[in-house]
Design an enzyme around this catalytic site. Structure first.
Site, PDB file in Angstrom:
ATOM      1  N   ASP A  67       0.836  -1.104  -0.155  1.00  0.00           N
ATOM      2  CA  ASP A  67      -0.080   0.052   0.002  1.00  0.00           C
ATOM      3  C   ASP A  67       0.913   1.083  -0.060  1.00  0.00           C
ATOM      4  O   ASP A  67       1.999   1.199   0.439  1.00  0.00           O
ATOM      5  CB  ASP A  67      -1.001   0.257   1.152  1.00  0.00           C
ATOM      6  CG  ASP A  67      -0.508  -0.609   2.306  1.00  0.00           C
ATOM      7  OD1 ASP A  67       0.859  -0.732   2.740  1.00  0.00           O
ATOM      8  OD2 ASP A  67      -1.213  -0.850   3.367  1.00  0.00           O
ATOM      9  N   CYS A  92       1.382   4.621   9.312  1.00  0.00           N
ATOM     10  CA  CYS A  92       0.863   3.400   9.420  1.00  0.00           C
ATOM     11  C   CYS A  92       2.076   2.513   8.572  1.00  0.00           C
ATOM     12  O   CYS A  92       2.017   1.461   8.354  1.00  0.00           O
ATOM     13  CB  CYS A  92      -0.333   2.897   8.472  1.00  0.00           C
ATOM     14  SG  CYS A  92      -1.206   1.764   9.099  1.00  0.00           S
ATOM     15  N   HIS A  94       3.377   2.857   5.528  1.00  0.00           N
ATOM     16  CA  HIS A  94       3.297   2.319   4.216  1.00  0.00           C
ATOM     17  C   HIS A  94       4.743   2.856   3.525  1.00  0.00           C
ATOM     18  O   HIS A  94       4.990   2.341   2.416  1.00  0.00           O
ATOM     19  CB  HIS A  94       2.182   3.132   3.589  1.00  0.00           C
ATOM     20  CG  HIS A  94       0.920   2.556   4.052  1.00  0.00           C
ATOM     21  ND1 HIS A  94      -0.467   2.739   3.523  1.00  0.00           N
ATOM     22  CD2 HIS A  94       0.580   1.721   5.072  1.00  0.00           C
ATOM     23  CE1 HIS A  94      -1.413   2.373   4.125  1.00  0.00           C
ATOM     24  NE2 HIS A  94      -0.828   1.550   5.239  1.00  0.00           N
ATOM     25  N   GLU A 126      -5.997   3.205   3.622  1.00  0.00           N
ATOM     26  CA  GLU A 126      -6.510   3.771   4.317  1.00  0.00           C
ATOM     27  C   GLU A 126      -7.975   4.595   4.184  1.00  0.00           C
ATOM     28  O   GLU A 126      -8.593   4.848   5.221  1.00  0.00           O
ATOM     29  CB  GLU A 126      -5.515   5.044   5.046  1.00  0.00           C
ATOM     30  CG  GLU A 126      -4.162   4.498   5.374  1.00  0.00           C
ATOM     31  CD  GLU A 126      -4.098   3.655   6.838  1.00  0.00           C
ATOM     32  OE1 GLU A 126      -5.316   3.568   7.415  1.00  0.00           O
ATOM     33  OE2 GLU A 126      -3.046   3.025   7.185  1.00  0.00           O
ATOM     34  N   HIS A 152       2.627  -6.112   7.006  1.00  0.00           N
ATOM     35  CA  HIS A 152       2.420  -4.814   7.599  1.00  0.00           C
ATOM     36  C   HIS A 152       3.263  -4.787   8.831  1.00  0.00           C
ATOM     37  O   HIS A 152       3.506  -5.954   9.570  1.00  0.00           O
ATOM     38  CB  HIS A 152       0.918  -4.779   7.750  1.00  0.00           C
ATOM     39  CG  HIS A 152       0.611  -3.592   8.316  1.00  0.00           C
ATOM     40  ND1 HIS A 152       0.775  -2.775   9.201  1.00  0.00           N
ATOM     41  CD2 HIS A 152      -0.477  -2.997   7.673  1.00  0.00           C
ATOM     42  CE1 HIS A 152       0.197  -1.516   9.028  1.00  0.00           C
ATOM     43  NE2 HIS A 152      -0.771  -1.606   8.234  1.00  0.00           N
ATOM     44  N   HIS A 345      -0.827   4.555  13.399  1.00  0.00           N
ATOM     45  CA  HIS A 345      -1.498   5.740  13.570  1.00  0.00           C
ATOM     46  C   HIS A 345      -1.329   6.674  14.633  1.00  0.00           C
ATOM     47  O   HIS A 345      -2.130   7.431  14.750  1.00  0.00           O
ATOM     48  CB  HIS A 345      -3.243   5.506  13.558  1.00  0.00           C
ATOM     49  CG  HIS A 345      -3.496   4.587  12.186  1.00  0.00           C
ATOM     50  ND1 HIS A 345      -4.998   4.520  11.872  1.00  0.00           N
ATOM     51  CD2 HIS A 345      -2.954   3.682  11.328  1.00  0.00           C
ATOM     52  CE1 HIS A 345      -4.947   3.777  10.687  1.00  0.00           C
ATOM     53  NE2 HIS A 345      -3.799   3.464  10.421  1.00  0.00           N
TER      54      HIS A 345
END
Length: 373
Positions: A67, A92, A94, A126, A152, A345
């Site tokens: 992402d 996050c 990415h 997101e 992730h 976040h």
């Protein structure tokens, strides 16, 4: 400096929101086009990319997804390479995901394998969600991989570890927006109004009863109202109020039931407070469900063929639109330990960059094995 750490830092400075990743796409393209092009085909999709690396003797296509978007967060890390985009941040991870993917892609441009590889640079994870429309695109129909996987970052795990499980990994998620409209008026004459602040407060409390009284105690679900807006000034009774939140469930059936109960409670608020209400469930992300055999094989590979540690985790209530891809293509997602004091976040998220080389090492070794068999 590791070149992919440098890339991560440059990407960290230009976070962009979903379907606005124009600088990010241009950066990715510039780097990918600097590599040898003989076995590579690149196609743009919205603000994302499909990049195919053609194998020597392909029998299947192996997909890898990253992402690329950021979050609407004011960064507070004080890093020398902090975001240059006002009120936007890669909070996050990415930026990590992209730099890792470029490292993997570079490796296989230089060291080809038998099978084809498809790298998917996906926008808008997101929100509002890029995986589902990307999955339905003409390019994906043409190049649809036989298996697919992704990672992730996980701030809570140390560098040198990964974590995953067979089956359900991430929850079903849905946005929730509720608008209430009543009759405003002077604070001295409440009996002549329908106060939407009071209606909203009542509704928030009622929504929590769904979890305690309508969801099987052996199941899991969450309703969070993260934002309430309403009213204008202190001496006017509010004519309007808006609730914004999220729903998370471990089964799609529970998601359906929770939404049905929300509708019923909102109908009751309309009657009880003589107001109008509108519900918008916004974007919904399908659960991330790891293919049992592929996940188990990957766990055994990392344990037996690498120097890294595998932690078998529990399912989480986090959401990820990669679930849409896994619903159609066998594959899995795993957590990558990055050892940050602050979580996903968070405005101070600061992952350990040593994790970038860990991920590149694991994934290139894994793809080499499965892509040559």
């Amino acid at each position: 400096m590791n070149p992919f750490v440098k890339i991560r830092r440059e990407l960290h400075q230009i976070p962009e929101l979903g379907f606005q990743e124009f600088k990010t796409q241009a950066y990715l393209l510039s780097y990918i086009e600097s590599l040898p092009q003989e076995r590579m085909t690149i196609k743009k999709w919205e603000t994302g990319l499909f990049v195919k690396i053609h194998g020597l003797h392909p029998e299947k296509t192996i997909g890898y997804r990253t992402d690329i978007d950021g979050l609407p967060i004011v960064e507070e890390t004080n890093l020398s390479f902090s975001s240059t985009h006002e009120a936007q941040m890669h909070a996050c991870g990415h930026d990590f995901h992209m730099s890792i993917t470029l490292g993997i892609l570079t490796y296989f441009v230089e060291q080809p394998i038998n099978d084809d590889l498809l790298f998917i640079f996906q926008p808008a994870e997101e929100g509002p969600g890029g995986a589902e429309p990307m999955l339905k695109s003409e390019m994906m129909r043409e190049w649809k991989p036989d298996i697919i996987f992704a990672l992730h970052i996980a701030p809570e795990y140390p560098v040198g570890t990964i974590s995953l499980k067979e089956g359900l990994l991430f929850a079903n998620t849905s946005e929730l927006f509720i608008d209430l409209k009543g009759k405003g008026g002077h604070a001295a004459y409440p009996h002549q109004t329908n106060d939407m602040i009071i209606a909203a407060c009542n509704l928030v409390n009622q929504l929590q009863t769904i979890i305690s009284r309508n969801v099987n105690p052996l199941d899991s679900a969450v309703i969070t109202i993260g934002k309430i807006t309403g009213g204008t000034v202190q001496n006017i009774i509010a004519e309007r109020a808006r609730l914004e939140g999220t729903i998370r469930t471990l089964t799609s059936d529970s998601m359906t039931k929770v939404k049905q109960r929300i509708k019923a409670l909102v109908n009751g608020i309309e009657t009880g407070f003589e107001c109008e209400a509108k519900i918008d469930f916004g974007a919904m992300y399908y659960q991330v469900y790891n293919d049992e055999k592929l996940a188990r094989d990957f766990i055994e590979f990392v344990r037996n063929e690498t120097k890294y540690e595998v932690i078998e985790c529990r399912e989480a209530m986090t959401g990820e639109d990669f679930g849409y891809m896994l619903a159609e293509i066998p594959g899995f997602m795993f957590w990558l330990g990055v050892d940050s004091l602050y979580g996903l976040h968070h405005a101070k998220l600061n992952p350990n960059e040593d994790a970038i080389s860990v991920a590149i090492d694991i994934i290139t070794s894994y793809i080499t094995i499965i892509g040559n068999n």
